[in-house]
Design an enzyme around this catalytic site. Sequence first.
Site, PDB file in Angstrom:
ATOM      1  N   SER A 195      73.476  88.162  41.854  1.00  0.00           N
ATOM      2  CA  SER A 195      73.850  89.068  42.734  1.00  0.00           C
ATOM      3  C   SER A 195      74.482  90.325  42.225  1.00  0.00           C
ATOM      4  O   SER A 195      74.000  90.971  41.349  1.00  0.00           O
ATOM      5  CB  SER A 195      74.511  88.420  44.125  1.00  0.00           C
ATOM      6  OG  SER A 195      74.220  89.146  45.334  1.00  0.00           O
ATOM      7  N   ASP A 291      63.645  88.422  48.533  1.00  0.00           N
ATOM      8  CA  ASP A 291      65.217  88.267  48.336  1.00  0.00           C
ATOM      9  C   ASP A 291      65.881  88.112  49.671  1.00  0.00           C
ATOM     10  O   ASP A 291      65.810  89.274  50.687  1.00  0.00           O
ATOM     11  CB  ASP A 291      65.783  89.179  47.422  1.00  0.00           C
ATOM     12  CG  ASP A 291      67.348  89.003  47.311  1.00  0.00           C
ATOM     13  OD1 ASP A 291      68.033  89.279  48.136  1.00  0.00           O
ATOM     14  OD2 ASP A 291      67.567  88.511  46.008  1.00  0.00           O
ATOM     15  N   HIS A 358      68.104  83.700  47.358  1.00  0.00           N
ATOM     16  CA  HIS A 358      69.041  84.626  46.539  1.00  0.00           C
ATOM     17  C   HIS A 358      69.924  83.773  45.554  1.00  0.00           C
ATOM     18  O   HIS A 358      70.885  83.090  45.976  1.00  0.00           O
ATOM     19  CB  HIS A 358      69.655  85.449  47.563  1.00  0.00           C
ATOM     20  CG  HIS A 358      70.594  86.320  47.104  1.00  0.00           C
ATOM     21  ND1 HIS A 358      70.176  87.680  46.467  1.00  0.00           N
ATOM     22  CD2 HIS A 358      71.899  86.447  46.969  1.00  0.00           C
ATOM     23  CE1 HIS A 358      71.175  88.473  46.166  1.00  0.00           C
ATOM     24  NE2 HIS A 358      72.434  87.674  46.013  1.00  0.00           N
TER      25      HIS A 358
END
Length: 413
Positions: A195, A291, A358
């Site tokens: 991330s 995502d 994600h």
Amino acid sequence: MKLLWVGIVVGLCLGEMVSGNELVGFNATELSHFEAHGASLANANEPLMVGLTLIQSAAAKGAVCLDGTLPGYHLHRGFGSGANSWLIQLEGGGWCNNVRSCVYRKNTRRGSSTYMEKEIPFTGILSSSPEDNPDFFNWNRVKLRYCDGASFIGDTQDKDAQLEFRGQRIWSAAMEDLMSKGMSSVEQALLSGCSAGGLASILHCDEFRDLFPKTTRVKCLSDGGLFLDVLDVSGGRTLRNFYSGVVDLQGVQQNLPRTCTDRLDPTLCFFPQYLIASIKTPLFLLNAAYDSWQIQASLAPPTADPQGYWHECTLNHGKCTSSQIQFLQGFRSQMLNAIKDFSQSNQNGLFINSCFAHCQSERQDTWFADDSPLIGSQPIAIAVGNWYFDRAVVKAIDCAYPCDHTCHNLIFK
């Protein structure tokens, strides 16, 4: 609505698996668990717990968290054939783009080592088990904690608000400390991140390469870090506007690659799509085509959807209308277009699966398990290992939703 944007992170609590989908609780006021604690989900064995080490030399360098506390990392030593190999994993956790959200953040583990867990589980790519992590299990594995709010690249301060934006100094101090602990004699190294840490692994990739001799095998992996500069559902630029605040507030521009800032606005140079083609070091992009974080916080946040038309769809893709799915297919197409030039180089790798997810490298169930996500017959861990060790050229791009039935899709309640 303001709470949703605190640190631009989406809160969730881990729940059960439901027929290939992961049911999770949605709480917009909590800091994100997308990056960190998803790692311990679905790990059949007791995970290795690794203690926190504070970087004592950091204070003298001004390399401190948002609140001025020492930064830290978790290190598990390598052994056997991996004793001279190092994996650095950069923690994620969103960003803060204004004084208010950064002040809030400095009273959490995302801005202060005071609130960091003293031990965290090492699973997925950090696991010490060869059954769970076949290629990197015996390497020296490091999780560098994230406490600056700008993907380890800002460098300024706000004295009035008592905020230290020292991500770049934290990065440098951590690398210097780890070099003194054996990383200087490395045979091979991998910089990874998830991330906001996945963005950081792109931003620091060539800098990481430059730490080592040219003969050392050095590569980078970005997991869930391919944040796109795209229109939201209202036709606005939610994420671009947010990134503009991060870049301006935290003194990011001075540390962005000159190859980008010489031709583009600094805010654009915080987006991977404008950076990846100029990175010289081999780079692997692991990303979900749909995502979950980007759908909720960038494509269809409440600020862009005041009537709540997208609310159910952002929580559960099964509740999306045909027109919403069409919009998300367009997002996937923009992602594939953004990586077109990057993918031409055989030194680079890709694993773009058509999942609503994600961050997939630190979670055991998505990294390497009996029911891990696949493209073809290849799970993520094998794809990354094949690419890293040059066993194969890896350019794995999934067919479009809903063809992939191996996904561990996130569904929010």
